[in-house]
Write an enzyme that holds these catalytic residues in place. Structure first.
Site, PDB file in Angstrom:
ATOM      1  N   ASN A   1     -23.567  35.994   6.960  1.00 15.43           N
ATOM      2  CA  ASN A   1     -22.431  35.791   7.852  1.00 15.43           C
ATOM      3  C   ASN A   1     -22.830  35.243   9.215  1.00 15.43           C
ATOM      4  O   ASN A   1     -22.004  34.650   9.919  1.00 15.43           O
ATOM      5  CB  ASN A   1     -21.713  37.138   8.026  1.00 15.43           C
ATOM      6  CG  ASN A   1     -20.676  37.119   9.121  1.00 15.43           C
ATOM      7  OD1 ASN A   1     -19.644  36.459   9.005  1.00 15.43           O
ATOM      8  ND2 ASN A   1     -20.940  37.848  10.205  1.00 15.43           N
TER       9      ASN A   1
ATOM     10  N   TYR B   1     -21.196  21.251  13.743  1.00 15.77           N
ATOM     11  CA  TYR B   1     -20.767  22.469  13.042  1.00 15.77           C
ATOM     12  C   TYR B   1     -20.164  22.131  11.684  1.00 15.77           C
ATOM     13  O   TYR B   1     -20.451  22.789  10.679  1.00 15.77           O
ATOM     14  CB  TYR B   1     -19.765  23.224  13.903  1.00 15.77           C
ATOM     15  CG  TYR B   1     -19.339  24.544  13.307  1.00 15.77           C
ATOM     16  CD1 TYR B   1     -20.190  25.634  13.334  1.00 15.77           C
ATOM     17  CD2 TYR B   1     -18.095  24.682  12.703  1.00 15.77           C
ATOM     18  CE1 TYR B   1     -19.808  26.850  12.772  1.00 15.77           C
ATOM     19  CE2 TYR B   1     -17.702  25.888  12.148  1.00 15.77           C
ATOM     20  CZ  TYR B   1     -18.559  26.964  12.185  1.00 15.77           C
ATOM     21  OH  TYR B   1     -18.185  28.159  11.620  1.00 15.77           O
TER      22      TYR B   1
ATOM     23  N   LYS C   1     -21.542  23.353   8.022  1.00 12.29           N
ATOM     24  CA  LYS C   1     -20.758  24.120   7.062  1.00 12.29           C
ATOM     25  C   LYS C   1     -20.551  23.371   5.755  1.00 12.29           C
ATOM     26  O   LYS C   1     -20.469  23.998   4.686  1.00 12.29           O
ATOM     27  CB  LYS C   1     -19.425  24.532   7.693  1.00 12.29           C
ATOM     28  CG  LYS C   1     -19.592  25.555   8.816  1.00 12.29           C
ATOM     29  CD  LYS C   1     -20.362  26.793   8.363  1.00 12.29           C
ATOM     30  CE  LYS C   1     -20.436  27.869   9.431  1.00 12.29           C
ATOM     31  NZ  LYS C   1     -21.161  29.077   8.986  1.00 12.29           N
TER      32      LYS C   1
ATOM     33  N   THR D   1     -10.909  37.704  15.501  1.00  9.14           N
ATOM     34  CA  THR D   1     -12.147  38.320  15.969  1.00  9.14           C
ATOM     35  C   THR D   1     -12.048  38.603  17.464  1.00  9.14           C
ATOM     36  O   THR D   1     -11.142  38.099  18.146  1.00  9.14           O
ATOM     37  CB  THR D   1     -13.332  37.380  15.720  1.00  9.14           C
ATOM     38  OG1 THR D   1     -13.148  36.193  16.508  1.00  9.14           O
ATOM     39  CG2 THR D   1     -13.437  37.004  14.245  1.00  9.14           C
TER      40      THR D   1
END
Length: 303
Positions: free
Chosen positions: A140, A206, A210, A241
């Site tokens: 994670n 990013y 991913k 979050t």
């Protein structure tokens, strides 16, 4: 269009000593290894009994000190797993381990920087030596300041984002898979992102990382299938979050704009991510492997 996901959650590892205050938790983990010994039925904070489908499984969670990682640590422990947290924030890691253990689970913290292969190897080695096996992992850790278009990103920025979000997963899989095979098989979940399924011009490094996680997931799933190891990826979208909460507080107009793009009109709760991850790490999902599974409230349904 904004793409917001767990990329804004910075959770990885930290250098420090390993074996501190693990006595009772170690003893309980060994307790689980012996048949015929009565164990405690795991319970959540509300006192209600949870599933024991992960009972006796040993699972690593990287980036388990906040947000989705923390919620997953507690969910796995509540379902009977022994959980080893690999993260850099020592104080927070020990606090999460203590909280999850107080709920009836067995959770320990190992200081880890997932961008360093030696740290990841040490995390896996510690887990196997301390608990005798490794049955699963939730990779994670990731995130960081990942914004920037192809015209804005320089090489050092690119390398930092790739190291944290892609190379770290490579290190994790490289060391986890042999340990899981030696333990008789199991499952791995890699936390990717909706921008692993579609491009994002405002976060080029990013998004590339991913996409790489998804490709790595599928390739390793094929490689490890005959050895009894399943590997899947989560395509997470907007998740509530602590960092999303902070963003909402400081940028209410932008946050409202992002929420307006969500088909469901809301963000996911971290408990929803944790529940799905626990399912994927359980034997109930034993024919699911090599999949990139969207958990995004239909955000990518129209891509």
């Amino acid at each position: 269009m904004y793409f917001i996901d767990h990329s804004f959650l910075i959770v990885y590892g930290e250098e420090a000593g390993l074996r501190k205050a693990f006595g009772l938790r170690r003893a309980f983990a060994r307790h689980l290894e012996h048949p015929g010994v009565v164990t405690v039925s795991p319970r959540g904070r509300n006192g209600a009994a949870m599933s024991d489908r992960l009972n006796s499984k040993i699972i690593i969670v990287t980036g388990g000190t906040s947000g989705m990682g923390e919620a997953t640590v507690k969910r796995l422990a509540g379902e009977g797993a022994t959980v080893v947290i690999g993260a850099r924030d020592k104080a927070r890691g020990e606090a999460v381990a203590a909280e999850a253990s107080a709920d009836g689970g067995t959770v320990v913290f190992v200081p880890t920087d997932v961008t360093r292969e030696e740290d990841v190897a040490r995390l896996v080695d510690f887990t196997v030596k301390e608990f005798g096996a490794l049955h699963g992992a939730f990779n994670n850790a990731g995130g960081g300041n990942s914004q920037g278009s192809i015209r804005e990103v320089d090489a050092p920025f690119w390398e930092t984002v790739i190291a944290l979000n892609l190379t770290s997963v490579f290190y994790s899989l490289k060391h986890e898979i042999p340990a899981i095979i030696a333990s008789g098989g199991g499952a791995i979940v890699n936390n990717a992102s909706v921008v692993g399924a579609a491009g994002d011009p405002s976060a080029v490094a990013y998004s590339a990382a991913k996409h790489g996680v998804v490709g790595l997931t599928r390739s390793t799933a094929l490689d490890a299938a005959k050895d009894g190891v399943r590997v899947n990826a989560l395509l997470t979208g907007l998740v509530n979050t602590p960092l999303w909460q902070g963003f909402t507080a400081s940028n209410p107009e932008a946050a409202n704009s992002i929420l307006s793009q969500q088909p469901t009109g809301r963000s996911a709760d971290v408990s929803e991510i944790a529940a799905f991850t626990a399912f994927l790490l359980s034997d109930e999902s034993r024919f699911i492997s090599g999949a990139a599974l969207a958990i995004d409230g239909a955000l990518t349904a129209g891509y």
